[in-house]
Design an enzyme around this catalytic site. Sequence first.
Site, short mmCIF file in Angstrom:
data_model
loop_
_atom_site.label_atom_id
_atom_site.label_comp_id
_atom_site.label_asym_id
_atom_site.label_seq_id
_atom_site.Cartn_x
_atom_site.Cartn_y
_atom_site.Cartn_z
N CYS A 1 1.20 -1.32 0.20
CA CYS A 1 -0.31 -0.23 0.40
C CYS A 1 1.45 1.23 -0.22
O CYS A 1 1.25 1.55 -0.84
CB CYS A 1 -0.78 -0.71 1.46
SG CYS A 1 -2.81 1.14 1.06
N ARG B 1 -12.44 6.69 -1.79
CA ARG B 1 -11.30 5.59 -0.81
C ARG B 1 -11.61 4.33 -1.45
O ARG B 1 -12.45 3.95 -1.79
CB ARG B 1 -11.63 6.19 0.13
CG ARG B 1 -9.47 5.46 0.77
CD ARG B 1 -10.19 6.39 2.29
NE ARG B 1 -8.66 6.07 3.33
CZ ARG B 1 -8.08 6.50 2.86
NH1 ARG B 1 -7.46 7.50 2.30
NH2 ARG B 1 -6.49 5.62 2.75
N HIS C 1 -3.51 -5.63 2.23
CA HIS C 1 -3.43 -6.02 3.58
C HIS C 1 -3.53 -7.43 4.04
O HIS C 1 -4.00 -7.74 3.48
CB HIS C 1 -3.77 -4.68 4.35
CG HIS C 1 -3.64 -3.61 4.11
ND1 HIS C 1 -2.01 -3.15 4.89
CD2 HIS C 1 -4.28 -2.49 3.71
CE1 HIS C 1 -2.19 -1.18 4.22
NE2 HIS C 1 -3.50 -1.25 3.57
N1 GLN Z 1 -1.81 7.09 2.24
C1 GLN Z 1 -1.61 6.39 0.73
C2 GLN Z 1 -3.59 6.39 0.35
O1 GLN Z 1 -4.22 6.33 0.79
C3 GLN Z 1 -1.37 4.81 1.61
C4 GLN Z 1 -2.47 4.28 2.24
C5 GLN Z 1 -2.41 2.75 3.49
O2 GLN Z 1 -0.99 2.88 2.92
N2 GLN Z 1 -3.25 2.63 3.77
O3 GLN Z 1 -3.88 6.27 -0.91
#
Ligand code: GLN
Length: 234
Positions: A91, A126, A190
Amino acid sequence: MSLTIVRLYHDLLGTYGDQGNAEILMHRAKARNLGVQLVEVTPGMAVPRSGDIYLLGGGEDGPQSAALAMLKQDGGLQYAAAGGATVLAICAGFQIIGESLPDTSGNAVAGLGLVDAHTIYDASPRSVGELVIQPSRGGLPMLTGFENHQGLTRLGEDMPPLGLVLSGVGNGFNKQEGVWHGNIFGTYMHGPALARNPELADAVLQCAAGPLRPFNDPLADAFAKERRQTLTGN
Ligand code: GLN
């Protein structure tokens, strides 16, 4: 043979238990009678240049920018990767190893450039939820993970993804998810990804250790199967 696993800044980059990827690799290495040691790199510490496997996890935008700045200044991860070290980046870590990504104000900054990948933030909602992908090589089965990111990552034309998205968002372009370039793996999964996907753990391990002897781990296999079945019915 003895393997050195380098876990980078897991206090900054370790959301959703990503730091557990190190434990899974150690468990599966020891099961093959491989010697293994974990080097914990905390902010301010030099990044060892002779590690075998480097791990980066996910994190919020602020810690991600701080980690990127330190890694750029240190240069150890780039040096090791150029020499063929194995890298697994999740990520925020995946975004960091690319060519460019947004900083905390949303302006594009250079990443570490280990893979040809550009991350942008656009107006889309998101990406949050379960992710299922089908890898196209390495004999890997369907893989599952949990994604939560704003960034979308476009791979360069010659960059192989880790897999194609069956459900979820992944990189957000061309149904691609993650990257698998040489010994470098990036993914939005994850879980920790290696706990949910023992075959992926072995693919990562194999890049560093060569062919692995078989290891029967019924608990890990049952967990991976349960996730796949729940999410796809297969
Ligand atoms: N900050 C990054 C995004 O939102 C990574 C998020 C994360 O590692 N969960 O794209």
